[in-house]
Design a protein around this motif. Structure first.
Motif, PDB file in Angstrom:
ATOM      1  N   GLY A  43      61.813  18.904  37.610  1.00  0.00           N
ATOM      2  CA  GLY A  43      63.225  19.110  37.925  1.00  0.00           C
ATOM      3  C   GLY A  43      63.487  20.566  38.262  1.00  0.00           C
ATOM      4  O   GLY A  43      62.599  21.404  38.212  1.00  0.00           O
ATOM      5  N   GLY A  44      64.724  20.864  38.580  1.00  0.00           N
ATOM      6  CA  GLY A  44      65.081  22.228  38.904  1.00  0.00           C
ATOM      7  C   GLY A  44      66.566  22.458  38.678  1.00  0.00           C
ATOM      8  O   GLY A  44      67.349  21.513  38.597  1.00  0.00           O
ATOM      9  N   ALA A  45      66.948  23.735  38.558  1.00  0.00           N
ATOM     10  CA  ALA A  45      68.354  24.094  38.360  1.00  0.00           C
ATOM     11  C   ALA A  45      68.639  25.409  39.060  1.00  0.00           C
ATOM     12  O   ALA A  45      67.794  26.319  39.070  1.00  0.00           O
ATOM     13  N   LEU A  46      69.812  25.491  39.660  1.00  0.00           N
ATOM     14  CA  LEU A  46      70.235  26.706  40.346  1.00  0.00           C
ATOM     15  C   LEU A  46      71.008  27.583  39.375  1.00  0.00           C
ATOM     16  O   LEU A  46      71.899  27.109  38.657  1.00  0.00           O
ATOM     17  N   ALA A  47      70.674  28.879  39.327  1.00  0.00           N
ATOM     18  CA  ALA A  47      71.367  29.812  38.451  1.00  0.00           C
ATOM     19  C   ALA A  47      72.829  29.935  38.873  1.00  0.00           C
ATOM     20  O   ALA A  47      73.163  29.757  40.047  1.00  0.00           O
ATOM     21  N   PRO A  48      73.733  30.211  37.914  1.00  0.00           N
ATOM     22  CA  PRO A  48      75.175  30.311  38.235  1.00  0.00           C
ATOM     23  C   PRO A  48      75.493  31.303  39.346  1.00  0.00           C
ATOM     24  O   PRO A  48      76.436  31.093  40.121  1.00  0.00           O
ATOM     25  N   ASP A  49      74.737  32.405  39.446  1.00  0.00           N
ATOM     26  CA  ASP A  49      75.019  33.383  40.496  1.00  0.00           C
ATOM     27  C   ASP A  49      74.401  32.982  41.837  1.00  0.00           C
ATOM     28  O   ASP A  49      74.574  33.681  42.840  1.00  0.00           O
ATOM     29  N   GLY A  50      73.711  31.884  41.880  1.00  0.00           N
ATOM     30  CA  GLY A  50      73.125  31.395  43.127  1.00  0.00           C
ATOM     31  C   GLY A  50      71.943  32.198  43.643  1.00  0.00           C
ATOM     32  O   GLY A  50      71.466  31.976  44.752  1.00  0.00           O
ATOM     33  N   ARG A  51      71.426  33.119  42.834  1.00  0.00           N
ATOM     34  CA  ARG A  51      70.358  33.990  43.302  1.00  0.00           C
ATOM     35  C   ARG A  51      68.950  33.513  42.924  1.00  0.00           C
ATOM     36  O   ARG A  51      67.974  34.039  43.453  1.00  0.00           O
ATOM     37  N   SER A  52      68.853  32.575  42.037  1.00  0.00           N
ATOM     38  CA  SER A  52      67.516  32.149  41.603  1.00  0.00           C
ATOM     39  C   SER A  52      67.503  30.655  41.293  1.00  0.00           C
ATOM     40  O   SER A  52      68.542  30.039  41.030  1.00  0.00           O
ATOM     41  N   LEU A  53      66.312  30.124  41.348  1.00  0.00           N
ATOM     42  CA  LEU A  53      66.081  28.712  41.075  1.00  0.00           C
ATOM     43  C   LEU A  53      65.123  28.599  39.902  1.00  0.00           C
ATOM     44  O   LEU A  53      64.084  29.263  39.875  1.00  0.00           O
ATOM     45  N   VAL A  54      65.510  27.805  38.927  1.00  0.00           N
ATOM     46  CA  VAL A  54      64.689  27.611  37.738  1.00  0.00           C
ATOM     47  C   VAL A  54      64.032  26.238  37.821  1.00  0.00           C
ATOM     48  O   VAL A  54      64.710  25.233  38.028  1.00  0.00           O
ATOM     49  N   THR A  55      62.714  26.203  37.670  1.00  0.00           N
ATOM     50  CA  THR A  55      61.998  24.930  37.703  1.00  0.00           C
ATOM     51  C   THR A  55      60.803  25.018  36.774  1.00  0.00           C
ATOM     52  O   THR A  55      60.590  26.037  36.104  1.00  0.00           O
ATOM     53  N   SER A  56      60.010  23.976  36.705  1.00  0.00           N
ATOM     54  CA  SER A  56      58.832  23.972  35.845  1.00  0.00           C
ATOM     55  C   SER A  56      57.707  23.236  36.551  1.00  0.00           C
ATOM     56  O   SER A  56      57.931  22.407  37.431  1.00  0.00           O
ATOM     57  N   VAL A  57      56.503  23.569  36.161  1.00  0.00           N
ATOM     58  CA  VAL A  57      55.326  22.908  36.713  1.00  0.00           C
ATOM     59  C   VAL A  57      54.307  22.763  35.596  1.00  0.00           C
ATOM     60  O   VAL A  57      54.232  23.607  34.703  1.00  0.00           O
ATOM     61  N   GLY A  58      53.555  21.659  35.621  1.00  0.00           N
ATOM     62  CA  GLY A  58      52.586  21.424  34.562  1.00  0.00           C
ATOM     63  C   GLY A  58      51.283  20.885  35.126  1.00  0.00           C
ATOM     64  O   GLY A  58      51.221  20.396  36.245  1.00  0.00           O
ATOM     65  N   THR A  59      50.232  20.992  34.343  1.00  0.00           N
ATOM     66  CA  THR A  59      48.923  20.485  34.722  1.00  0.00           C
ATOM     67  C   THR A  59      48.402  19.574  33.618  1.00  0.00           C
ATOM     68  O   THR A  59      48.412  19.951  32.439  1.00  0.00           O
ATOM     69  N   ARG A  60      47.969  18.373  34.002  1.00  0.00           N
ATOM     70  CA  ARG A  60      47.392  17.450  33.030  1.00  0.00           C
ATOM     71  C   ARG A  60      45.931  17.841  32.790  1.00  0.00           C
ATOM     72  O   ARG A  60      45.153  17.971  33.717  1.00  0.00           O
ATOM     73  N   ARG A  61      45.564  18.021  31.512  1.00  0.00           N
ATOM     74  CA  ARG A  61      44.204  18.410  31.185  1.00  0.00           C
ATOM     75  C   ARG A  61      43.675  17.519  30.063  1.00  0.00           C
ATOM     76  O   ARG A  61      44.410  17.108  29.174  1.00  0.00           O
ATOM     77  N   SER A  62      42.395  17.222  30.142  1.00  0.00           N
ATOM     78  CA  SER A  62      41.741  16.436  29.106  1.00  0.00           C
ATOM     79  C   SER A  62      40.272  16.802  29.103  1.00  0.00           C
ATOM     80  O   SER A  62      39.632  16.816  30.155  1.00  0.00           O
ATOM     81  N   ALA A  63      39.716  17.102  27.933  1.00  0.00           N
ATOM     82  CA  ALA A  63      38.311  17.468  27.807  1.00  0.00           C
ATOM     83  C   ALA A  63      37.562  16.380  27.042  1.00  0.00           C
ATOM     84  O   ALA A  63      38.123  15.687  26.199  1.00  0.00           O
TER      85      ALA A  63
END
Length: 212
Positions: free
Chosen positions: A1-21
């Motif tokens: 997902g993602g979200a726009l900062a109130p001042d409209g200057r930045s975008l907040v998001t997340s990214v992940g990696t699935r790992r298994s050993a």
């Protein structure tokens, strides 16, 4: 997902990696034998010197959750820790190693999403050859046979086929949700099927591969 900062200057998001050993416990203790990506489906060689496993590359979301859509079949030498590709350049969704560890049966998916079953020699002296289409979850059965889930238009069935691609035959007419393990002698296979009533959504069955 993602979200726009109130001042409209930045975008907040997340990214992940699935790992298994994959880990092993032996006389030396416990240690990881795979260190990259998402490793699944380990199988120990009969002499205990190697472990085969799938290194997942891509995923798709099914009713069972995240399922590997493509993976590389690898083998790791337990003494040295060296890992090698078993089927270079081939994307595998499931596999089985023959009892004498000279062959590997595996499933691939083509560009249209259709499943195909292949057979290859582990010494790489001969190229992989296609055995069947519209099938997956392959295992070695009795001598000279492969057992797999046949993906029919309206249901899935349990079938067997000879390693030369001939003699494709239903083992049972019952609908199969998933094919699981095959007995060491190749005479029995475990499957899950739809339950007989609404109180039993699934049934686990042991099915004889040659009738009865």
């Amino acid at each position: 997902g993602g979200a726009l900062a109130p001042d409209g200057r930045s975008l907040v998001t997340s990214v992940g990696t699935r790992r298994s050993a994959i880990w092993i416990h032996d006389a030396a203790g416990e240690r990881a034998i795979s260190s990259e990506g998402y490793a699944v489906a380990p199988r120990l060689s009969r002499d205990g010197t190697r472990v085969f496993y799938l290194l997942v590359r891509d995923w798709w979301l099914s009713y069972k959750g995240w399922v590997a859509s493509s993976a590389e079949l690898r083998s790791v030498d337990l003494a040295s820790g060296k890992s090698d590709s078993v089927l270079t350049g081939v994307s595998v969704t499931d596999y089985d190693i023959s009892r004498d560890e000279t062959e590997v049966a595996f499933t691939t998916t083509d560009s249209l999403g259709a499943s195909q079953i292949w057979l290859a020699s582990l010494d790489r002296r001969t190229p992989p050859r296609q055995i069947a289409r519209a099938g997956d979850q392959v295992s070695f059965g009795a001598d000279g046979e492969l057992v797999f889930r046949s993906l029919e238009e309206k249901t899935n069935l349990l079938v067997r086929i000879k390693k030369d691609g001939t003699g494709r035959e239903r083992i049972t007419s019952a609908s199969v949700l998933d094919k699981l393990g095959v007995s060491p002698d190749g005479e029995w296979v475990i499957v899950t099927s739809p339950g007989a009533d609404e109180n039993a959504r699934f049934a686990t069955l042991a099915v004889p591969t040659h009738g009865g």
